[in-house]
Motif scaffolding. Structure first.
Motif, mmCIF file in Angstrom:
data_model
loop_
_atom_site.group_PDB
_atom_site.id
_atom_site.type_symbol
_atom_site.label_atom_id
_atom_site.label_comp_id
_atom_site.label_asym_id
_atom_site.label_seq_id
_atom_site.Cartn_x
_atom_site.Cartn_y
_atom_site.Cartn_z
ATOM 1 N N MET A 52 0.843 -1.211 0.000
ATOM 2 C CA MET A 52 0.000 0.000 0.000
ATOM 3 C C MET A 52 0.874 1.256 0.000
ATOM 4 S SD MET A 52 -3.171 -0.274 -0.378
ATOM 5 C CE MET A 52 -3.654 1.399 0.013
ATOM 6 N N GLY A 53 1.952 1.188 0.771
ATOM 7 C CA GLY A 53 2.862 2.337 0.820
ATOM 8 C C GLY A 53 3.418 2.672 -0.545
ATOM 9 N N ASP A 54 3.769 1.610 -1.321
ATOM 10 C CA ASP A 54 4.292 1.834 -2.677
ATOM 11 C C ASP A 54 3.246 2.517 -3.551
ATOM 12 O OD1 ASP A 54 6.558 0.568 -1.858
ATOM 13 O OD2 ASP A 54 6.103 -1.349 -2.805
ATOM 14 N N ARG A 69 4.248 2.457 10.495
ATOM 15 C CA ARG A 69 3.689 1.288 11.204
ATOM 16 C C ARG A 69 4.532 0.038 10.929
ATOM 17 N NH1 ARG A 69 -1.225 3.633 9.697
ATOM 18 N NH2 ARG A 69 -1.455 2.233 7.915
ATOM 19 N N ILE A 70 4.899 -0.165 9.648
ATOM 20 C CA ILE A 70 5.693 -1.358 9.292
ATOM 21 C C ILE A 70 7.074 -1.276 9.950
ATOM 22 C CG2 ILE A 70 6.733 -2.659 7.381
ATOM 23 C CD1 ILE A 70 4.490 -1.468 5.581
ATOM 24 N N ARG A 71 7.636 -0.062 9.968
ATOM 25 C CA ARG A 71 8.994 0.112 10.509
ATOM 26 C C ARG A 71 9.046 -0.206 12.005
ATOM 27 N NH1 ARG A 71 12.448 4.978 12.028
ATOM 28 N NH2 ARG A 71 14.565 4.415 11.378
ATOM 29 N N GLU A 72 7.939 0.065 12.711
ATOM 30 C CA GLU A 72 7.907 -0.258 14.149
ATOM 31 C C GLU A 72 8.093 -1.755 14.369
ATOM 32 O OE1 GLU A 72 4.211 1.493 15.333
ATOM 33 O OE2 GLU A 72 5.051 3.525 15.334
ATOM 34 N N GLU A 73 7.602 -2.544 13.411
ATOM 35 C CA GLU A 73 7.710 -4.003 13.537
ATOM 36 C C GLU A 73 9.029 -4.521 12.961
ATOM 37 O OE1 GLU A 73 4.861 -7.875 12.654
ATOM 38 O OE2 GLU A 73 4.089 -5.841 12.308
ATOM 39 N N TYR A 74 9.487 -3.884 11.861
ATOM 40 C CA TYR A 74 10.723 -4.333 11.187
ATOM 41 C C TYR A 74 11.679 -3.142 11.039
ATOM 42 C CZ TYR A 74 7.478 -8.050 9.797
ATOM 43 O OH TYR A 74 6.547 -9.055 9.805
ATOM 44 N N PRO A 75 12.332 -2.735 12.133
ATOM 45 C CA PRO A 75 13.105 -1.487 12.107
ATOM 46 C C PRO A 75 14.299 -1.495 11.157
ATOM 47 C CG PRO A 75 13.392 -2.643 14.206
ATOM 48 C CD PRO A 75 12.307 -3.353 13.472
ATOM 49 N N PHE A 80 0.849 4.493 -2.496
ATOM 50 C CA PHE A 80 0.747 5.895 -2.056
ATOM 51 C C PHE A 80 1.890 6.736 -2.654
ATOM 52 C CE2 PHE A 80 -1.513 4.263 1.983
ATOM 53 C CZ PHE A 80 -2.767 4.495 1.427
ATOM 54 N N ILE A 81 3.121 6.170 -2.656
ATOM 55 C CA ILE A 81 4.254 6.919 -3.219
ATOM 56 C C ILE A 81 4.040 7.141 -4.715
ATOM 57 C CG2 ILE A 81 6.703 6.723 -3.856
ATOM 58 C CD1 ILE A 81 7.303 5.751 -1.086
ATOM 59 N N SER A 82 3.607 6.096 -5.421
ATOM 60 C CA SER A 82 3.413 6.222 -6.873
ATOM 61 C C SER A 82 2.343 7.258 -7.198
ATOM 62 C CB SER A 82 3.050 4.867 -7.492
ATOM 63 O OG SER A 82 1.740 4.487 -7.098
ATOM 64 N N GLU A 83 1.411 7.481 -6.268
ATOM 65 C CA GLU A 83 0.354 8.481 -6.471
ATOM 66 C C GLU A 83 0.671 9.805 -5.773
ATOM 67 O OE1 GLU A 83 -3.236 6.622 -5.105
ATOM 68 O OE2 GLU A 83 -3.308 5.215 -6.798
ATOM 69 N N SER A 84 1.928 9.932 -5.297
ATOM 70 C CA SER A 84 2.379 11.151 -4.590
ATOM 71 C C SER A 84 1.554 11.443 -3.333
ATOM 72 C CB SER A 84 2.355 12.371 -5.531
ATOM 73 O OG SER A 84 3.243 12.160 -6.605
ATOM 74 N N ARG A 85 1.036 10.400 -2.726
ATOM 75 C CA ARG A 85 0.285 10.555 -1.461
ATOM 76 C C ARG A 85 1.262 10.257 -0.322
ATOM 77 N NH1 ARG A 85 -4.649 6.710 -2.988
ATOM 78 N NH2 ARG A 85 -5.249 6.991 -0.793
ATOM 79 N N PHE A 86 2.184 11.202 -0.097
ATOM 80 C CA PHE A 86 3.342 10.902 0.741
ATOM 81 C C PHE A 86 2.995 10.809 2.221
ATOM 82 C CE2 PHE A 86 5.161 12.981 -3.069
ATOM 83 C CZ PHE A 86 5.772 11.843 -3.591
ATOM 84 N N GLN A 87 2.031 11.596 2.683
ATOM 85 C CA GLN A 87 1.686 11.512 4.102
ATOM 86 C C GLN A 87 1.083 10.148 4.425
ATOM 87 O OE1 GLN A 87 2.576 13.781 6.605
ATOM 88 N NE2 GLN A 87 2.054 11.915 7.733
ATOM 89 N N GLU A 88 0.247 9.642 3.502
ATOM 90 C CA GLU A 88 -0.328 8.303 3.722
ATOM 91 C C GLU A 88 0.772 7.234 3.662
ATOM 92 O OE1 GLU A 88 -4.575 8.265 1.650
ATOM 93 O OE2 GLU A 88 -3.190 9.712 0.762
ATOM 94 N N ALA A 89 1.738 7.436 2.762
ATOM 95 C CA ALA A 89 2.875 6.511 2.690
ATOM 96 C C ALA A 89 3.651 6.528 4.004
ATOM 97 C CB ALA A 89 3.790 6.897 1.527
ATOM 98 N N ILE A 90 3.866 7.721 4.549
ATOM 99 C CA ILE A 90 4.585 7.855 5.824
ATOM 100 C C ILE A 90 3.853 7.097 6.927
ATOM 101 C CG2 ILE A 90 5.118 9.525 7.664
ATOM 102 C CD1 ILE A 90 5.855 11.504 5.323
ATOM 103 N N ASP A 91 2.533 7.277 6.997
ATOM 104 C CA ASP A 91 1.755 6.592 8.035
ATOM 105 C C ASP A 91 1.895 5.072 7.906
ATOM 106 O OD1 ASP A 91 0.966 9.084 8.831
ATOM 107 O OD2 ASP A 91 -0.992 9.007 7.840
ATOM 108 N N THR A 92 1.818 4.596 6.661
ATOM 109 C CA THR A 92 1.898 3.150 6.416
ATOM 110 C C THR A 92 3.277 2.607 6.766
ATOM 111 O OG1 THR A 92 0.293 3.350 4.621
ATOM 112 C CG2 THR A 92 1.644 1.358 4.634
ATOM 113 N N TYR A 93 4.308 3.258 6.237
ATOM 114 C CA TYR A 93 5.681 2.750 6.448
ATOM 115 C C TYR A 93 6.130 2.907 7.898
ATOM 116 C CZ TYR A 93 6.368 2.056 1.444
ATOM 117 O OH TYR A 93 6.275 1.618 0.159
#
Length: 201
Positions: free
Chosen positions: A2-4, A21-27, A6-19
């Motif tokens: 989903m993050g990808d 969350r993932i980063r908290e689990e896989y730092p 969001f980035i491809s659609e220039s929806r960067f804030q949504e990408a940030i929110d998604t990534y």
């Protein structure tokens, strides 16, 4: 995924929110960190991007692409010394490319260190001998250190490729004037005047 999107659609804030969350689990997941940092960079949240790229270098300390991107960000922030240091780190980690030396030269130029800029541009030119943009930047840098003879030589090469560049003719005329070649200076300045006048119509 989903993050990808969001980035491809220039929806960067949504990408940030998604990534985030993932980063908290896989730092230490590299692609997640890079995508998150890129999203911050695109939103001009430079400090946050730098923080994540710095974390990446803790577990991937020879990631040249990250170093070069950090150099770009530091330049955008006006933190030229930090840009210089990280680009030098990148150059020391790999077989340097023309672009790395060119970026280093621009960083030196931003700090007013024109002799260092010239040395970096000469390294870039050695890797890409026909690159006319490097020759233009060398001409400008040589003007900054008052070596108008060498500056003129590079401007002469440049205008053979870009004969419509009025600014280059103006700077070439200035170089000729500074070495007392007044007839050549007059011709170059007249040509600059004609080209720049045409541009303004």
């Amino acid at each position: 995924a989903m993050g990808d999107i969001f980035i491809s659609e220039s929806r960067f804030q949504e990408a940030i929110d998604t990534y985030t969350r993932i980063r908290e689990e896989y730092p230490e997941k590299l692609d997640v960190n890079l995508a998150l940092a890129e999203s911050f960079y695109r939103l001009k949240k430079f400090e946050k991007a730098i923080n994540i790229y710095t974390d990446v270098l803790l577990f991937d300390d020879e990631n040249v692409e990250v170093m070069i991107t950090m150099g770009n960000i530091y330049n955008d922030m006006g933190r030229y010394k930090e840009a210089e240091n990280i680009i030098i780190d990148a150059i020391n980690c790999t077989n340097p490319t023309m672009q790395m030396y060119y970026q280093l030269a621009m960083t030196y130029g931003n700090q007013g260190e024109f002799m260092s800029a010239i040395l970096a541009l000469q390294e870039a030119l050695a890797l890409s001998p026909e690159d006319i943009e490097i020759k233009y930047q060398l001409a400008v840098a040589y003007m900054e250190v008052y070596n108008f003879t060498i500056a003129a030589k590079y401007f002469e090469e440049y205008i053979t490729i870009y004969p419509q560049d009025g600014i280059a003719f103006f700077l070439l005329g200035k170089c000729y004037f500074m070495v007392d070649d007044y007839p050549a200076a007059l011709l170059a300045l007249l040509q600059a005047n004609n080209l720049l006048h045409d541009d303004s119509r």
